[in-house]
Design a protein around this motif. Structure first.
Motif, PDB file in Angstrom:
ATOM      1  N   LEU A 139       0.818  -1.214   0.000  1.00  0.00           N
ATOM      2  CA  LEU A 139       0.000   0.000   0.000  1.00  0.00           C
ATOM      3  C   LEU A 139       0.854   1.266   0.000  1.00  0.00           C
ATOM      4  O   LEU A 139       1.934   1.293   0.582  1.00  0.00           O
ATOM      5  N   LYS A 140       0.304   2.318  -0.614  1.00  0.00           N
ATOM      6  CA  LYS A 140       0.956   3.625  -0.544  1.00  0.00           C
ATOM      7  C   LYS A 140       0.227   4.418   0.540  1.00  0.00           C
ATOM      8  O   LYS A 140      -0.568   5.321   0.274  1.00  0.00           O
ATOM      9  N   HIS A 141       0.482   4.036   1.773  1.00  0.00           N
ATOM     10  CA  HIS A 141      -0.189   4.657   2.914  1.00  0.00           C
ATOM     11  C   HIS A 141       0.668   5.804   3.446  1.00  0.00           C
ATOM     12  O   HIS A 141       1.791   6.036   2.977  1.00  0.00           O
ATOM     13  N   LEU A 142       0.122   6.491   4.433  1.00  0.00           N
ATOM     14  CA  LEU A 142       0.774   7.714   4.929  1.00  0.00           C
ATOM     15  C   LEU A 142       1.767   7.467   6.068  1.00  0.00           C
ATOM     16  O   LEU A 142       2.247   8.419   6.673  1.00  0.00           O
ATOM     17  N   ASN A 143       2.081   6.226   6.365  1.00  0.00           N
ATOM     18  CA  ASN A 143       3.104   5.915   7.390  1.00  0.00           C
ATOM     19  C   ASN A 143       4.444   5.732   6.685  1.00  0.00           C
ATOM     20  O   ASN A 143       4.810   4.620   6.297  1.00  0.00           O
ATOM     21  N   ARG A 144       5.190   6.772   6.517  1.00  0.00           N
ATOM     22  CA  ARG A 144       6.367   6.705   5.657  1.00  0.00           C
ATOM     23  C   ARG A 144       7.651   7.129   6.352  1.00  0.00           C
ATOM     24  O   ARG A 144       8.590   7.606   5.717  1.00  0.00           O
ATOM     25  N   LEU A 145       7.711   6.942   7.669  1.00  0.00           N
ATOM     26  CA  LEU A 145       8.932   7.337   8.386  1.00  0.00           C
ATOM     27  C   LEU A 145      10.154   6.542   7.925  1.00  0.00           C
ATOM     28  O   LEU A 145      11.269   7.068   7.939  1.00  0.00           O
ATOM     29  N   GLU A 146       9.960   5.295   7.526  1.00  0.00           N
ATOM     30  CA  GLU A 146      11.116   4.525   7.051  1.00  0.00           C
ATOM     31  C   GLU A 146      11.736   5.194   5.821  1.00  0.00           C
ATOM     32  O   GLU A 146      12.965   5.260   5.697  1.00  0.00           O
ATOM     33  N   GLN A 147      10.884   5.678   4.924  1.00  0.00           N
ATOM     34  CA  GLN A 147      11.410   6.337   3.724  1.00  0.00           C
ATOM     35  C   GLN A 147      12.074   7.674   4.084  1.00  0.00           C
ATOM     36  O   GLN A 147      13.085   8.048   3.490  1.00  0.00           O
ATOM     37  N   VAL A 148      11.485   8.379   5.053  1.00  0.00           N
ATOM     38  CA  VAL A 148      12.082   9.649   5.490  1.00  0.00           C
ATOM     39  C   VAL A 148      13.488   9.393   6.052  1.00  0.00           C
ATOM     40  O   VAL A 148      14.451  10.097   5.712  1.00  0.00           O
ATOM     41  N   LEU A 149      13.606   8.384   6.910  1.00  0.00           N
ATOM     42  CA  LEU A 149      14.916   8.068   7.498  1.00  0.00           C
ATOM     43  C   LEU A 149      15.898   7.612   6.421  1.00  0.00           C
ATOM     44  O   LEU A 149      17.076   7.987   6.437  1.00  0.00           O
TER      45      LEU A 149
END
Lengths: 271, 271
Positions: A139-149
């Motif tokens: 899913l392309k959901h809004l929990n994306r801290l892994e990508q931010v890090l």
């Protein structure tokens, strides 16, 4: 650049939106050319699947018509759609009735160096690993801290993307791209049943390969397989296909299969 | 109920906030009594650790003073603080300079049935498992889809909380609480190095137990250990301590150690 909230021009949303509180929502990043959203059906299909899996009662017909109108206004650029579960009181429990919120954000066409597509890119080896969560995988959901890090790991222009592996070491994707390998004339991309984002361009390439008679495998990929690949490339819905030329001490040529796929994808994005 | 954005009364934020886009931020849920935020130093300490680990340059001194002023205005209730990385353009990369955004949301005191603390609660067995992500473990960050999915698993009033295990089956926490076991006079709570939220009340109870001379272990917990426990209880910063009486076919009495800890915690929350 246009910006709409629930179908009306607007640039703000209530602080009680659950998209902010919990990342409780989904998004799509859509290339817009000549007033039309590209790969619209694929974007809507992924969004619909996300709505089902997260039980967000999104109005897909309304979203489709808003996307068309928004793209016509935008003309050229990128339409980012966010669909949140809507406003909530304190606490994780969902209060009924739900009124999901639609946000559309326009931005100019991305300015990637043409060399990325022509000569290929180098991958940063991300230390940030993807957690395995089957309920959210794909899913392309809004929990994306892994990508931010992961994206914060490098600032140099030498690396255009980063390679993300899961906590078990499997090769999964880029930070904002999916990844394909070519080996012995076969196309190989990671199974996204535990983590990763099932990209719209990935789906387009899988279908294209089938139409072109190129054998495809979707399965787990070990790092050694990446290193032993004949060709490696990245894809996403904005830039299409970037060949991968380097990763740590390893290098790959820009291969013939990569070029063969790049041509129709470039045509699609220029359409 | 008061609502502040960046220190000013306000109820909306820009749609380009990275808290919405990626869940790129942190939050704290703080009990406010007689105009004072309870356990303030613990909340600020956790927030500070989150800022370090996510590299969000939060101004903790400013946040502290705003929390004090906000709590004075709120009087009685709950202050929810959100700290996001601030506005962003499209893409995961962080644009400099960063201007993190502070949001303070007031709500009335929570209305939990007094029986939860007096007679204890039943736990729903959550099918949603917690993914293992050491980089985010312990933090109260804004990526909370797992909790949203877990809390949506039950609607009946019979279950006041749910038990969350990680993907390997370890017992971790409740959906909005931490969990403690008592066995042979010892207190036991899960190690949160792979997943889970390191609750402020959990930290308070760990310190309290040490002061009271109660032996404590923080380590991995198997389901069998939960079932074999003498006492089980939940905690969070709003309700204090709830004894756990039931989980699936299993039951526990409200034990003496639970009651011994409840008294000072209740006093603290009533202070």
């Amino acid at each position: 650049m246009p910006c709409w909230v629930d179908g009306q021009p607007g640039e703000s949303l209530p602080v009680v939106d659950r998209g902010l509180a919990y990342g409780d929502g989904l998004f799509e990043t859509i290339a817009v050319r000549r007033g039309r959203p590209l790969l619209l059906e694929r974007h809507l299909a992924r969004l619909a699947e996300g709505c089902i899996r997260l039980a967000i009662p999104g109005d897909l017909a309304l979203i489709r018509s808003e996307l068309l109108a928004f793209s016509a206004e935008l003309g050229e650029g990128v339409a980012k759609l966010l669909l949140t579960r809507g406003d909530g009181r304190r606490g994780y429990a969902v209060s009924q009735p739900l009124q999901p919120r639609r946000i559309l954000l326009g931005s100019p066409p991305p300015q990637y160096p043409p060399a990325h597509a022509e000569q290929g890119v180098r991958l940063h080896p991300c230390r940030t690993r993807l957690a395995e969560q089957p309920l959210l995988a794909g899913l392309k959901h809004l929990n994306r801290l892994e990508q931010v890090l992961a994206r914060a790991e490098w600032q140099d222009a030498e690396h255009a993307e980063g390679l993300m592996r899961d906590l078990s070491g499997r090769v999964i994707e880029g930070v904002f791209s999916n990844l394909f390998l070519v080996r012995d004339g076969r196309l190989l991309t990671a199974d996204l049943c535990r983590c990763g984002v099932a990209g719209v361009m990935r789906a387009e390439i899988l279908d294209l390969a089938e139409r072109m008679g190129i054998p495809v495998q979707v399965r787990d990929i070990a790092l050694a397989e990446l290193l032993a690949a004949d060709e490696v490339f990245l894809c996403n819905s904005l830039y299409g296909i970037w060949p991968v030329r380097g990763f740590e001490g390893h290098g790959w040529p820009v291969g013939t299969l990569t070029r063969k796929l790049q041509a129709p994808i470039r045509k699609l994005l220029d359409s």
